[in-house]
Design an enzyme around this catalytic site. Structure first.
Site, short mmCIF file in Angstrom:
data_model
loop_
_atom_site.label_atom_id
_atom_site.label_comp_id
_atom_site.label_asym_id
_atom_site.label_seq_id
_atom_site.Cartn_x
_atom_site.Cartn_y
_atom_site.Cartn_z
N LYS A 134 0.84 -1.21 0.00
CA LYS A 134 0.00 0.00 0.00
C LYS A 134 0.87 1.26 0.00
CE LYS A 134 -2.08 -0.81 3.97
NZ LYS A 134 -1.39 -2.05 4.37
N ARG A 150 -8.59 1.37 10.08
CA ARG A 150 -8.17 -0.01 10.35
C ARG A 150 -9.18 -0.74 11.22
NH1 ARG A 150 -2.37 0.86 9.61
NH2 ARG A 150 -1.20 -1.07 9.74
N ARG A 189 11.92 -6.39 4.24
CA ARG A 189 11.82 -4.93 4.09
C ARG A 189 12.93 -4.23 4.88
NH1 ARG A 189 6.13 -1.99 4.67
NH2 ARG A 189 6.16 -2.59 6.85
N ARG A 222 12.45 -2.29 10.54
CA ARG A 222 11.46 -1.73 11.47
C ARG A 222 11.23 -2.73 12.59
NH1 ARG A 222 6.35 0.30 7.94
NH2 ARG A 222 5.27 -0.66 9.69
N ARG A 255 0.66 -8.62 13.71
CA ARG A 255 0.01 -7.63 12.83
C ARG A 255 -0.97 -8.31 11.88
NH1 ARG A 255 4.96 -4.92 10.28
NH2 ARG A 255 3.56 -3.46 9.24
#
Ligand code: AMP
Length: 210
Positions: free
Chosen positions: A13, A88, A122, A155, A166
């Site tokens: 996203k 969310r 990532r 992260r 998550r």
């Protein structure tokens, strides 16, 4: 164009939002990025939300809704925006509907297996927040940002325990939004498994620039 980007963490996203924001000249509003900036700058908001975010849980609706309300009141958001990572939860979606009438919620559809692969590879620039991926989008020099030369980091919430959390939170609290927007005839599905360039092409066909 007033858009919401929906989908699990790691669906791409944020990457697509950057491309769309530039091409369509509308602001990219990422609640996750607003929180991460607050954490980096050690503001009262940052101190309040750091532990929640690091654990892969959701910040409270009250805090998040207020933040988005303030952001959408700024003049650059009048002509349109991309909300990336908000809403969310159903209460957040209901609150957003009171603030503004969105054109569409774009649902980035992707399997869990690919999500885990994307998130665990990532890397993020610790200074300018540019995203990379060790396999799919590597930097020119390993461990360094192409844009500003700073170090790339993982992260805290891209570590495997937080990724699992998550995804669990997404399925339970955010996925119901797909039905919420479908019922309102506002849902647009996009296959998020190809590369960001291909997803961007599909997006442009679905939302031609006027
Ligand atoms: P993201 O960059 O969108 O993956 O967001 C990173 C983290 O910020 C999430 O895992 C949440 O802890 C928090 N966050 C971002 N957006 C929201 C939201 N709309 N509601 C609650 N928490 C959020």
């Amino acid at each position: 164009m007033k858009l919401v980007f929906l989908g699990p963490p790691g669906a791409g996203k944020g990457t697509l939002a950057v491309l769309v924001a530039e091409a369509y000249n509308i602001p990219h509003i990422s609640t996750g990025e607003i929180f991460r900036t607050a954490i980096r700058e050690k503001t009262p908001l940052g101190l309040k939300v750091q532990a929640i975010i690091d654990a892969g849980q959701l910040v409270s609706d009250d805090i998040t809704i207020e933040l988005v309300k303030e952001r959408l009141a700024k003049s650059d958001a009048k002509k349109g925006f991309i909300l990336d990572g908000f809403p969310r939860t159903i209460p957040q979606a209901e609150a957003l509907a009171e603030i503004v009438n969105i054109d569409s919620a774009v649902n980035f559809d992707i399997d869990d297996e690919l999500v885990v692969k994307r998130l665990s590879g990532r890397r993020v620039c610790k200074t300018c927040s540019q995203n990379y991926h060790v396999d799919f989008m590597p930097p020119k020099v390993e461990g360094k940002c192409d844009k500003c030369g700073s170090d790339l980091i993982i992260r805290e919430d891209d570590k495997i325990e937080a990724i699992t959390k998550r995804l669990e939170v997404y399925r339970k609290q955010t996925e119901p939004l797909i039905g919420f927007y479908r019922e309102k005839n506002k849902l647009t599905d996009v296959d998020a498994s190809p590369s960001s360039g291909t997803v961007f092409e599909s997006f442009q066909k679905l939302f031609p620039q006027t």
